[in-house]
Motif scaffolding. Structure first.
Motif, PDB file in Angstrom:
ATOM      1  N   TYR A 170       0.846  -1.200   0.000  1.00 33.71           N
ATOM      2  CA  TYR A 170       0.000   0.000   0.000  1.00 33.71           C
ATOM      3  C   TYR A 170       0.881   1.248   0.000  1.00 33.71           C
ATOM      4  O   TYR A 170       0.627   2.203  -0.739  1.00 33.71           O
ATOM      5  CB  TYR A 170      -0.913  -0.023   1.226  1.00 33.71           C
ATOM      6  N   ALA A 171       1.918   1.243   0.827  1.00 34.77           N
ATOM      7  CA  ALA A 171       2.828   2.392   0.913  1.00 34.77           C
ATOM      8  C   ALA A 171       3.524   2.638  -0.422  1.00 34.77           C
ATOM      9  O   ALA A 171       3.639   3.785  -0.870  1.00 34.77           O
ATOM     10  CB  ALA A 171       3.860   2.162   2.017  1.00 34.77           C
ATOM     11  N   VAL A 172       3.978   1.583  -1.062  1.00 31.83           N
ATOM     12  CA  VAL A 172       4.643   1.719  -2.370  1.00 31.83           C
ATOM     13  C   VAL A 172       3.657   2.287  -3.391  1.00 31.83           C
ATOM     14  O   VAL A 172       4.003   3.187  -4.165  1.00 31.83           O
ATOM     15  CB  VAL A 172       5.227   0.361  -2.834  1.00 31.83           C
ATOM     16  N   GLN A 173       2.429   1.796  -3.393  1.00 33.88           N
ATOM     17  CA  GLN A 173       1.423   2.305  -4.329  1.00 33.88           C
ATOM     18  C   GLN A 173       1.099   3.769  -4.038  1.00 33.88           C
ATOM     19  O   GLN A 173       0.931   4.569  -4.967  1.00 33.88           O
ATOM     20  CB  GLN A 173       0.146   1.447  -4.258  1.00 33.88           C
ATOM     21  N   TYR A 174       1.031   4.137  -2.784  1.00 31.24           N
ATOM     22  CA  TYR A 174       0.788   5.525  -2.407  1.00 31.24           C
ATOM     23  C   TYR A 174       1.885   6.420  -2.989  1.00 31.24           C
ATOM     24  O   TYR A 174       1.602   7.453  -3.603  1.00 31.24           O
ATOM     25  CB  TYR A 174       0.727   5.673  -0.884  1.00 31.24           C
ATOM     26  N   LEU A 175       3.142   6.024  -2.796  1.00 31.25           N
ATOM     27  CA  LEU A 175       4.264   6.825  -3.307  1.00 31.25           C
ATOM     28  C   LEU A 175       4.257   6.887  -4.834  1.00 31.25           C
ATOM     29  O   LEU A 175       4.570   7.931  -5.415  1.00 31.25           O
ATOM     30  CB  LEU A 175       5.589   6.270  -2.790  1.00 31.25           C
ATOM     31  N   LEU A 176       3.898   5.795  -5.466  1.00 32.17           N
ATOM     32  CA  LEU A 176       3.813   5.779  -6.932  1.00 32.17           C
ATOM     33  C   LEU A 176       2.734   6.741  -7.422  1.00 32.17           C
ATOM     34  O   LEU A 176       2.959   7.517  -8.362  1.00 32.17           O
ATOM     35  CB  LEU A 176       3.535   4.363  -7.428  1.00 32.17           C
ATOM     36  N   ILE A 177       1.591   6.730  -6.785  1.00 23.21           N
ATOM     37  CA  ILE A 177       0.495   7.647  -7.175  1.00 23.21           C
ATOM     38  C   ILE A 177       0.947   9.094  -6.968  1.00 23.21           C
ATOM     39  O   ILE A 177       0.687   9.958  -7.813  1.00 23.21           O
ATOM     40  CB  ILE A 177      -0.790   7.329  -6.395  1.00 23.21           C
ATOM     41  N   GLN A 178       1.599   9.360  -5.842  1.00 20.12           N
ATOM     42  CA  GLN A 178       2.099  10.720  -5.586  1.00 20.12           C
ATOM     43  C   GLN A 178       3.072  11.153  -6.676  1.00 20.12           C
ATOM     44  O   GLN A 178       3.019  12.290  -7.149  1.00 20.12           O
ATOM     45  CB  GLN A 178       2.802  10.771  -4.216  1.00 20.12           C
ATOM     46  N   LYS A 179       3.937  10.242  -7.086  1.00 24.96           N
ATOM     47  CA  LYS A 179       4.919  10.543  -8.136  1.00 24.96           C
ATOM     48  C   LYS A 179       4.201  10.805  -9.458  1.00 24.96           C
ATOM     49  O   LYS A 179       4.513  11.775 -10.160  1.00 24.96           O
ATOM     50  CB  LYS A 179       5.897   9.395  -8.296  1.00 24.96           C
ATOM     51  N   LEU A 180       3.240   9.976  -9.802  1.00 25.12           N
ATOM     52  CA  LEU A 180       2.488  10.140 -11.062  1.00 25.12           C
ATOM     53  C   LEU A 180       1.697  11.440 -11.079  1.00 25.12           C
ATOM     54  O   LEU A 180       1.493  12.038 -12.132  1.00 25.12           O
ATOM     55  CB  LEU A 180       1.564   8.945 -11.294  1.00 25.12           C
ATOM     56  N   GLN A 181       1.276  11.903  -9.908  1.00 25.14           N
ATOM     57  CA  GLN A 181       0.536  13.159  -9.797  1.00 25.14           C
ATOM     58  C   GLN A 181       1.485  14.362  -9.671  1.00 25.14           C
ATOM     59  O   GLN A 181       1.027  15.489  -9.519  1.00 25.14           O
ATOM     60  CB  GLN A 181      -0.418  13.119  -8.608  1.00 25.14           C
ATOM     61  N   GLY A 182       2.779  14.088  -9.711  1.00 21.98           N
ATOM     62  CA  GLY A 182       3.764  15.159  -9.627  1.00 21.98           C
ATOM     63  C   GLY A 182       3.933  15.752  -8.236  1.00 21.98           C
ATOM     64  O   GLY A 182       4.418  16.863  -8.075  1.00 21.98           O
ATOM     65  N   LYS A 183       3.528  15.000  -7.193  1.00 23.20           N
ATOM     66  CA  LYS A 183       3.605  15.513  -5.829  1.00 23.20           C
ATOM     67  C   LYS A 183       4.863  15.066  -5.112  1.00 23.20           C
ATOM     68  O   LYS A 183       5.134  15.514  -4.013  1.00 23.20           O
ATOM     69  CB  LYS A 183       2.369  15.065  -5.036  1.00 23.20           C
TER      70      LYS A 183
END
Length: 184
Positions: A170-183
């Protein structure tokens, strides 16, 4: 009445351990019939996403007896009786990694296995992460090795089942989503 509620008719403690309690409940189903439910009661837990200045994810590798193997995880641990999840997250981060942080941001709380357990994990993001001199020692029955993984390495670990638990995936997916959103 709650939608699909199962009313407890009888509850019996089967086992009480150091961390968990197992109980067997007889419940009345919404259609009036009865059934048995085996339920694990757990005090709850915390997990921390900690990123170094270089953007590496702080992880620990440890042996998990239930799986009979070592896996890589984000720092985490169970709540002590009466302990605030925020305080527990700060403690676990330091005990497992010797890192501390300026603040924690609560991201989400989630149930790990709601079909049979009430364990609720509180996931935090550590801010301003730094190594702490004279950090709290790890628990005497806990043996961990610290790792620093890039997001790409963590994704590979998920794909190759070195990361094999829900909170860390879940943590890895959270960080990936943040990266994809440019955050991040």
């Amino acid at each position: 009445m709650k939608k699909f509620e199962e009313k407890t008719i009888e509850s019996k403690e089967i086992f009480k351990g150091k961390i968990i309690t197992l109980q067997e409940d007889i419940v009345e189903l919404p259609n009036g019939k009865t059934s048995k439910r085996e339920i694990i009661k757990h005090p709850g837990a915390v997990a921390v996403i900690a990123l170094t200045e270089e953007g590496k994810i702080v992880m620990v590798e440890q042996y998990r007896k239930a799986l009979e193997r070592s896996i890589v995880e984000i720092p985490a641990g169970k709540l002590e009786p009466g302990e605030d999840p925020y305080d527990s997250a700060m403690r676990e981060l330091e005990e497992e990694t010797s890192y501390t942080c300026g603040a924690l941001e609560h991201l989400i709380s989630f149930y790990t296995s709601p079909g049979f357990a009430d364990e609720l994990v509180h996931l935090y993001l550590a801010k301003d992460v730094v190594l702490k001199e004279n950090a709290r020692p790890a628990d005497e029955d806990e043996f961990v090795e610290m790792l620093h993984l890039s997001l790409e390495e963590a994704q590979e670990y998920v794909l190759h089942q070195k990361i094999y638990d829900a909170k860390t995936a879940y943590a890895v997916q959270y960080l990936l989503i943040q990266k994809l959103q440019g955050k991040r």
